[in-house]
Design a protein around this motif. Structure first.
Motif, PDB file in Angstrom:
ATOM      1  N   SER A 170      -2.301   4.838  -2.320  1.00 39.54           N
ATOM      2  CA  SER A 170      -3.316   5.720  -1.567  1.00 39.54           C
ATOM      3  C   SER A 170      -2.691   7.427  -2.121  1.00 39.54           C
ATOM      4  O   SER A 170      -3.741   8.071  -2.162  1.00 39.54           O
ATOM      5  CB  SER A 170      -3.055   5.571   0.029  1.00 39.54           C
ATOM      6  N   LEU A 216      -5.663  -1.626   8.438  1.00 37.86           N
ATOM      7  CA  LEU A 216      -6.471  -1.524   7.154  1.00 37.86           C
ATOM      8  C   LEU A 216      -7.752  -2.134   7.231  1.00 37.86           C
ATOM      9  O   LEU A 216      -8.024  -3.146   8.349  1.00 37.86           O
ATOM     10  CB  LEU A 216      -5.593  -1.707   5.860  1.00 37.86           C
ATOM     11  N   LEU A 226      -7.137   2.484   4.348  1.00 36.46           N
ATOM     12  CA  LEU A 226      -5.856   2.680   4.996  1.00 36.46           C
ATOM     13  C   LEU A 226      -6.135   3.477   6.438  1.00 36.46           C
ATOM     14  O   LEU A 226      -6.653   4.440   6.279  1.00 36.46           O
ATOM     15  CB  LEU A 226      -4.826   3.067   4.423  1.00 36.46           C
TER      16      LEU A 226
END
Length: 237
Positions: A170, A216, A226
């Protein structure tokens, strides 16, 4: 005037290159000469872009698509070391020390790559102080990423390991929106398993648990969202 396919491709490649710090510090004459020397190749999904023994010959620019850098183990197993997307470069380290890297690069989707030879690299990049500064920054970033992945895969708990890898992805490929952070990579459970050094079945089970727990969401295009709850729990890992 409508551009031809070749002209459109060239214009797109120029935009990609101008946004890469290594290339943005070249003057116009140097940039055009480097552009002229780049060899373009197209690869289909799951096609090998380069093998370990080929890694000391070129630096590679991702013009479109994505590739994964993997260490191939026995029985066809893969451990993913990194993922490179449009606008990323790789292979620069091998050009500096002339040593091959213990990794194979595979296209994750239909991908177009630019190959830049060691001769061109030495002539236009190693003689430019501003470019060298950017090169050092790239190498430092590579080291930090490798340390994060190493830390993640050595965690004893499989769920912590998966959480750490998802958080790492991420940071590299995340796009924030009102729902949380979307990892802008289409990863299969097998590819995630290769990243986390656990079995595909374990990844599937853990992802289901994280979905059920509200950490998630698996989106339709195989990307992962997420949620804020996931990020909050990362503070305690």
């Amino acid at each position: 005037m409508v551009k031809t396919g070749k002209e459109a491709d060239t214009a797109g490649h120029i935009r990609v290159l101008r946004n890469i710090p290594l290339f943005s510090h070249l003057d116009d004459g140097e940039f055009n000469e480097v552009l002229r020397r780049i060899v373009e190749k197209k690869f289909q999904k799951n096609q090998i872009v380069l093998l370990e023994e080929e890694t000391a010959s070129f630096m590679y620019i991702v013009f479109s698509g994505k590739v994964r850098v993997v260490h191939l183990g026995g029985e066809g197993t893969e451990r993913i070391l990194a993922v490179h997307k449009r606008g990323d470069v790789f292979g620069e380290m091998a050009l500096l020390d002339a040593k091959t890297a213990p990794a194979t690069v595979i296209a994750m989707e239909d991908t177009e790559i630019g190959l830049l030879s060691k001769e061109t690299f030495d002539t236009f990049f190693l003689q430019n102080h501003k470019v060298l500064t950017q090169l050092v920054a790239i190498l430092c970033q590579r080291l930090r990423e490798a340390q994060l992945v190493l830390k993640a895969i050595t965690l004893p708990d499989a769920e912590q390991r998966l959480r750490s890898i998802l958080n790492h992805l991420s940071l590299l490929h995340g796009v924030k929106d009102s729902r949380g952070t979307v990892i802008a990579l289409r990863l299969t459970h097998k590819e995630l398993a290769g990243y986390t050094s656990v079995s595909r079945e374990t990844v599937t089970r853990l992802l289901h648990r994280l979905v059920q727990g509200g950490d998630l969401e698996m989106l339709q295009n195989r990307t992962i969202l997420l949620k804020p709850k996931f990020k909050q729990k990362m503070q305690f890992l």
